[in-house]
Design an enzyme around this catalytic site. Sequence first.
Site: not given
Length: 328
Positions: A120, A144
């Site tokens: 990501t 995250y």
Amino acid sequence: MNPRANILVTGGAGYIGAHACKALAQSGYTPVAFDNLVYGHAAAVKWGPLEKGDLADRRALEAVFEKYRPAAVMHFAAYAYVGESVQDPAKYYRNNAVGSLNLLDAMRAFEVDQLVFSSTCATYGEPERIPITEDHPQNPINPYGATKRMIEQALRDYAQAYGLRAVALRYFNAAGADPEGEIGEDHDPETHLIPLVLDAAAGSRPHITVFGDDYDTPDGTCIRDYIHVTDLADAHLRALDFLSDQPGFHAFNLGNGRGFSVQEVIEAARRVTGKAIPVQMGPRRPGDPPRLVGDAQAAKSRLHWEQRLGDLSKIIETAWRWRQREGR
Ligand code: UDP
């Protein structure tokens, strides 16, 4: 690789994983979805078997390797709510980091040495320059992003020590739905802009709240790089081809190369749906950088990846069509 080979797809019942399963099947592979169905949907698994299981359960994982003898793995299974990762980091380190290490152990035990990893742009943290290239420093600002960066580092080290071949694909904002309407985005809770805007268009939510209109951007709202999920899925196939003759660890951005503001997304959704979309201005959401745009030149030149559905209207139109087909 044998084009009929089994490919293990962790998180294959999730949004991006299910689109990757479809792309794999269209190329002749058999996608084997491994998913705990916490956020995934069994109904999204249409192109191969579904094995219900959790990455924490090493026995279940090994049983799947034993049964299907996959030639490669695409690893999507992860929790992906940034806010929740700040509130409950243990959940993210356990699932995303420890779960991935379990998967890597099973791959080693069964001598599977090719992995495409769902990473990501959150691994970059606050951008120092735009567009973001792969050599931008990776300083994630939430757990995250930190778990994804940790696993990228593990892949680098495993490639060096054990001969693993791995591609990490760093997505920007995945959006849209299968153009044939077979699968789409269905998160619970939903936090992403485009599905929320479409909820407001359909009347299932009273309005869309814009998180801040006082950013240093042309219209004051945040700019993001929205990339069609089918284009993302296609890049995973390209990455698999690439791994067949490329040892080592490699990372590629997957983005549109263009940014769109929250306001532009809402206006495009009004045009596509023909509906009024009520807007309410709200405060900034903590941790949102004003602008995130990726440079995907490396994926284009080295993976021979092309974006086919980059147009914002197309992204919104496919999401809207799927939503209507689902009768929501
Ligand atoms: N956003 C918004 N209202 C919402 C949800 C999102 O204004 O209800 C904004 C958010 O601040 C960000 C952009 O839309 O600038 C995209 O957010 P999303 O959560 O879809 O993806 P993220 O960029 O956080 O990965």
